[in-house]
Motif scaffolding. Structure first.
Motif, mmCIF file in Angstrom:
data_model
loop_
_atom_site.group_PDB
_atom_site.id
_atom_site.type_symbol
_atom_site.label_atom_id
_atom_site.label_comp_id
_atom_site.label_asym_id
_atom_site.label_seq_id
_atom_site.Cartn_x
_atom_site.Cartn_y
_atom_site.Cartn_z
ATOM 1 N N THR A 234 0.838 -1.196 0.000
ATOM 2 C CA THR A 234 0.000 0.000 0.000
ATOM 3 C C THR A 234 0.877 1.252 0.000
ATOM 4 O OG1 THR A 234 -0.085 0.224 2.412
ATOM 5 C CG2 THR A 234 -1.720 -1.229 1.374
ATOM 6 N N GLN A 235 0.262 2.395 -0.306
ATOM 7 C CA GLN A 235 1.029 3.633 -0.324
ATOM 8 C C GLN A 235 1.544 3.969 1.069
ATOM 9 O OE1 GLN A 235 -0.446 6.697 -2.875
ATOM 10 N NE2 GLN A 235 0.445 8.352 -1.687
ATOM 11 N N GLY A 236 0.743 3.698 2.094
ATOM 12 C CA GLY A 236 1.192 3.938 3.461
ATOM 13 C C GLY A 236 2.404 3.101 3.818
ATOM 14 N N GLU A 237 2.381 1.834 3.427
ATOM 15 C CA GLU A 237 3.526 0.954 3.692
ATOM 16 C C GLU A 237 4.763 1.434 2.931
ATOM 17 O OE1 GLU A 237 1.030 -3.233 4.374
ATOM 18 O OE2 GLU A 237 1.727 -2.652 2.375
ATOM 19 N N LEU A 238 4.546 1.930 1.722
ATOM 20 C CA LEU A 238 5.656 2.431 0.920
ATOM 21 C C LEU A 238 6.284 3.661 1.579
ATOM 22 C CD1 LEU A 238 7.071 1.646 -1.690
ATOM 23 C CD2 LEU A 238 5.490 3.120 -2.943
ATOM 24 N N ILE A 239 5.456 4.561 2.083
ATOM 25 C CA ILE A 239 5.959 5.759 2.765
ATOM 26 C C ILE A 239 6.765 5.388 3.999
ATOM 27 C CG2 ILE A 239 5.253 7.788 4.101
ATOM 28 C CD1 ILE A 239 2.937 8.120 2.110
ATOM 29 N N ARG A 240 6.284 4.392 4.753
ATOM 30 C CA ARG A 240 7.013 3.964 5.959
ATOM 31 C C ARG A 240 8.365 3.361 5.591
ATOM 32 N NH1 ARG A 240 1.743 3.076 7.766
ATOM 33 N NH2 ARG A 240 1.611 0.962 6.926
ATOM 34 N N LEU A 241 8.427 2.604 4.483
ATOM 35 C CA LEU A 241 9.698 2.043 4.043
ATOM 36 C C LEU A 241 10.668 3.144 3.604
ATOM 37 C CD1 LEU A 241 8.799 -1.131 1.921
ATOM 38 C CD2 LEU A 241 10.195 -1.063 3.990
ATOM 39 N N ILE A 242 10.140 4.133 2.920
ATOM 40 C CA ILE A 242 10.979 5.232 2.423
ATOM 41 C C ILE A 242 11.562 6.043 3.569
ATOM 42 C CG2 ILE A 242 10.921 7.443 1.182
ATOM 43 C CD1 ILE A 242 8.845 6.123 -0.699
ATOM 44 N N SER A 243 10.729 6.391 4.531
ATOM 45 C CA SER A 243 11.150 7.299 5.594
ATOM 46 C C SER A 243 11.683 6.602 6.830
ATOM 47 C CB SER A 243 9.964 8.180 6.013
ATOM 48 O OG SER A 243 8.926 7.368 6.560
ATOM 49 N N GLY A 244 11.335 5.315 6.992
ATOM 50 C CA GLY A 244 11.688 4.628 8.233
ATOM 51 C C GLY A 244 10.740 4.971 9.353
ATOM 52 N N ALA A 245 9.710 5.765 9.061
ATOM 53 C CA ALA A 245 8.720 6.175 10.062
ATOM 54 C C ALA A 245 7.491 6.691 9.337
ATOM 55 C CB ALA A 245 9.293 7.274 10.962
ATOM 56 N N ASN A 246 6.446 6.993 10.097
ATOM 57 C CA ASN A 246 5.260 7.589 9.508
ATOM 58 C C ASN A 246 5.523 9.077 9.238
ATOM 59 O OD1 ASN A 246 3.575 5.305 9.594
ATOM 60 N ND2 ASN A 246 3.238 5.614 11.781
ATOM 61 N N VAL A 247 5.192 9.552 8.035
ATOM 62 C CA VAL A 247 5.356 10.960 7.691
ATOM 63 C C VAL A 247 3.982 11.608 7.641
ATOM 64 C CG1 VAL A 247 6.159 12.590 5.958
ATOM 65 C CG2 VAL A 247 7.444 10.484 6.378
ATOM 66 N N GLU A 248 3.770 12.609 8.494
ATOM 67 C CA GLU A 248 2.495 13.302 8.529
ATOM 68 C C GLU A 248 2.477 14.429 7.499
ATOM 69 O OE1 GLU A 248 -0.134 12.561 10.341
ATOM 70 O OE2 GLU A 248 0.862 10.863 11.336
ATOM 71 N N ARG A 249 1.351 14.588 6.816
ATOM 72 C CA ARG A 249 1.197 15.723 5.921
ATOM 73 C C ARG A 249 1.210 17.014 6.732
ATOM 74 N NH1 ARG A 249 -3.997 14.298 2.338
ATOM 75 N NH2 ARG A 249 -3.900 16.534 1.968
ATOM 76 N N TYR A 250 1.797 18.054 6.162
ATOM 77 C CA TYR A 250 1.795 19.340 6.866
ATOM 78 C C TYR A 250 0.546 20.107 6.468
ATOM 79 C CZ TYR A 250 3.248 23.654 9.027
ATOM 80 O OH TYR A 250 3.296 24.756 9.845
ATOM 81 N N ARG A 251 -0.278 20.402 7.451
ATOM 82 C CA ARG A 251 -1.519 21.136 7.198
ATOM 83 C C ARG A 251 -1.447 22.495 7.903
ATOM 84 N NH1 ARG A 251 -3.298 15.731 7.384
ATOM 85 N NH2 ARG A 251 -4.647 15.157 5.627
ATOM 86 N N ARG A 252 -1.555 23.523 7.124
ATOM 87 C CA ARG A 252 -1.496 24.884 7.668
ATOM 88 C C ARG A 252 -2.780 25.196 8.426
ATOM 89 N NH1 ARG A 252 0.265 30.272 6.590
ATOM 90 N NH2 ARG A 252 -1.443 31.736 6.218
ATOM 91 N N PRO A 253 -2.673 25.661 9.673
ATOM 92 C CA PRO A 253 -3.885 26.000 10.435
ATOM 93 C C PRO A 253 -4.541 27.254 9.881
ATOM 94 C CG PRO A 253 -1.907 26.631 11.650
ATOM 95 C CD PRO A 253 -1.446 25.868 10.448
ATOM 96 N N PRO A 254 -5.831 27.458 10.167
ATOM 97 C CA PRO A 254 -6.520 28.666 9.687
ATOM 98 C C PRO A 254 -5.824 29.929 10.199
ATOM 99 C CG PRO A 254 -8.081 27.054 10.549
ATOM 100 C CD PRO A 254 -6.709 26.567 10.920
ATOM 101 N N THR A 255 -5.725 30.938 9.335
ATOM 102 C CA THR A 255 -5.061 32.183 9.701
ATOM 103 C C THR A 255 -5.915 33.379 9.290
ATOM 104 O OG1 THR A 255 -3.853 32.256 7.607
ATOM 105 C CG2 THR A 255 -2.755 31.184 9.453
ATOM 106 N N LYS A 256 -5.626 34.508 9.916
ATOM 107 C CA LYS A 256 -6.321 35.747 9.565
ATOM 108 C C LYS A 256 -5.375 36.609 8.754
ATOM 109 C CE LYS A 256 -8.889 39.632 11.520
ATOM 110 N NZ LYS A 256 -9.337 40.293 12.781
ATOM 111 N N PRO A 257 -5.717 36.927 7.508
ATOM 112 C CA PRO A 257 -4.800 37.715 6.670
ATOM 113 C C PRO A 257 -4.647 39.141 7.162
ATOM 114 C CG PRO A 257 -6.903 37.421 5.564
ATOM 115 C CD PRO A 257 -6.947 36.573 6.801
ATOM 116 N N GLY A 258 -3.499 39.738 6.820
ATOM 117 C CA GLY A 258 -3.225 41.115 7.178
ATOM 118 C C GLY A 258 -3.623 42.067 6.072
ATOM 119 N N PRO A 259 -3.012 43.230 6.013
ATOM 120 C CA PRO A 259 -3.366 44.230 4.998
ATOM 121 C C PRO A 259 -2.914 43.812 3.604
ATOM 122 C CG PRO A 259 -1.486 44.957 6.305
ATOM 123 C CD PRO A 259 -2.007 43.728 6.978
#
Length: 507
Positions: A234-259
């Motif tokens: 599976t893709q998850g198993e492939l990612i674990r083999l590649i990294s040697g660990a679980n890699v979490e996706r980086y998700r940007r939290p909601p933000t308030k834009p400036g000017p």
């Protein structure tokens, strides 16, 4: 010899390769069978490229054995590898820009008349026939430096695949390609495989592995971490083999834009985009996407002064803006990370230090015009540490770094200019899953410093993870805006807009 061994085109057995201070390949064994697509994956720096350099004759192994259709070699030269039918298509197409497409296709083997002159009609006709068989309708008399990144890559692939090679190494071949050209490439690879051709397929786009490959081998830290038929992993198993660990996706939290930082009103460039109205705010990440040629890429290149911008109005911090060239753009604190990082982003032969400071040499100069070494060292050290650039030293040539770290060097060069507006064109192209998450984290950190960020990409999951809003271009116009919090953003909705299903202009 067993029946299985007879079917193997290539065998790399117990390959060891050392460089000063590092073992790049440690007892690596890898094989490719006739009529097989064998994927080779791993993080940047895992050893994939070094292994392929051994196979193609660029590096001699320190120990081990190379077998080509059962015949043993201690090493291959580049000429021997080519004679054995081993070809490589690199991620960054190699070409002579001042020559025509036809001349590049037949480079090293120009077609001649009986009198010894170049047979231009025959060469143009055969070049055109080759590209048309690949589905490319391109004028072969055009100069190569007038082609796009996607066109250059497709031409390079066509050139290699139509050469009589039995084993073709595809090294990140889809990285510069739009999605519809990726499907075209895969169809061609599968047809050639059915005719008995073999492929080694290197890619960081793991979904592609499951679409095109029969078998996958994972490398990690110069060793083989695992091998499996594609249908049994599976893709998850492939990612674990590649990294040697679980890699979490980086998700940007909601933000308030400036000017507002950059305001565009009615920007129009005939044949590229029309009536573009966008406001980029401080601390905001805006995703820009669409089919190849839909206008997003041309817009950001125009804003940076690499192409004409056209008519309409642009303002930075409320003041009129027009960039005749990149120097003007940088002086107004607008920076751009190009899709083609090797062609426009880095100078591979120069050091990490030189590449980071290239855009800010004036700021580092003393009153007498000399570079202030203390300022330079402090700046370089800051960005190496902040961005997590893995390099033996600041003096190491950038070309010796992994793809992910090369991309970080380009980001550092741009960040050093302290931009107010930063455009990133396919920032995670050609880097591994861990590096992708790290680059997205860096984008988020830059926005938190008040930088307005625009990300041009067709990686929809990444745009959804990092963007506060996403603008979809279709045939030069913005047809949809998706904003976090206003509605659920899904890949299905984005794809529908990209394909033109919802053609409603943003107000």
């Amino acid at each position: 010899m067993s029946e299985t061994a007879k079917k193997l085109e290539i065998e790399l057995l117990n390959i060891v390769k050392d460089f000063p201070g590092v073992r790049a390949l440690d007892d690596v064994s890898f094989s490719v069978a006739a009529g097989e697509v064998h994927a080779l994956v791993g993080k940047n720096g895992a050893g994939k490229s070094t292994l392929m350099h051994v196979l193609t004759g660029l590096y001699p192994p320190d120990s081990g054995e190379i077998r080509v259709r059962g015949k043993s070699h201690q090493r291959l030269t580049t000429a021997e590898a080519k004679a054995q039918g081993i070809a490589i298509v690199s991620q960054h197409a190699k070409y002579v820009g001042s020559l025509s497409i036809a001349e590049n296709i037949f480079s090293g083997s120009l077609l001649l008349t009986r009198g010894g002159f170049i047979d231009w009609p025959r060469m143009y006709a055969q070049a055109d026939e080759r590209l048309r068989r690949f589905g490319l309708d391109i004028d072969v008399k055009r100069r190569m430096d007038g082609t796009s990144v996607a066109e250059r890559q497709m031409i390079e692939i066509a050139r290699a695949l139509f050469a009589e090679a039995s084993v073709v190494i595809l090294d990140e071949p889809t990285a510069p390609l739009p999605k519809h050209d990726v499907a075209k490439l895969f169809g061609f690879v599968k047809r050639q495989k059915d005719r008995g051709a073999s492929f080694i397929y290197i890619s960081h786009y793991l979904e592609e592995i499951f679409e095109v490959a029969d078998r996958v081998t994972v490398m990690r830290n110069g060793r083989i971490a695992g091998e499996a038929p594609v249908g049994s992993i599976t893709q998850g198993e492939l990612i674990r083999l590649i990294s040697g660990a679980n890699v979490e996706r980086y998700r940007r939290p909601p933000t308030k834009p400036g000017p507002p930082v950059l305001e565009l009103k009615g920007l129009t460039r005939l044949g590229h985009y029309a009536q573009v109205d966008i406001t980029f705010h401080s601390g905001e990440v805006v995703g820009l996407t669409g089919l190849e040629g839909s206008g997003a890429g041309a817009l950001v290149r125009g804003l940076f002064g690499l192409e004409a911008l056209g008519s309409g109005e642009a303002r930075i911090d409320g003041k009129p803006y027009a960039a005749e060239n990149p120097t003007v753009a940088l002086s107004r604190r607008l920076a751009y990370l190009p899709r083609d990082r090797h062609g426009l982003g880095i100078i591979g032969l120069r050091s990490v230090r030189d590449n980071i400071t290239l855009s800010v040499l004036r700021e580092l100069a003393s009153r007498l015009g000399f570079i202030d070494g203390r300022k330079e060292n402090a700046l370089v050290k800051t960005y190496i540490e902040t961005l997590g650039i893995k390099t033996p030293s600041p003096e190491a040539p950038v070309e010796h770094l992994s793809g992910g770290n090369q991309q970080k060097v380009v980001v550092a060069k741009l960040a050093a200019t302290e931009p107010r507006m930063l455009f990133l064109d396919e920032p995670t192209q050609g880097v591994d899953v861990a590096a992708k998450a790290e680059i997205l984290r860096i984008v988020d950190e830059l926005s938190k410093r008040g930088v307005a960020v625009g990300v041009v990409s067709d990686e929809l999951s990444e745009l959804m993870d990092i963007s506060d809003r996403i603008l979809v271009f279709y045939r030069g116009r913005i047809v949809r805006e998706f904003r976090k919090g206003r509605e659920e953003i899904t890949a299905v909705k984005l794809l529908a807009a990209i394909e033109g299903e919802f053609q409603e202009t943003v107000q």
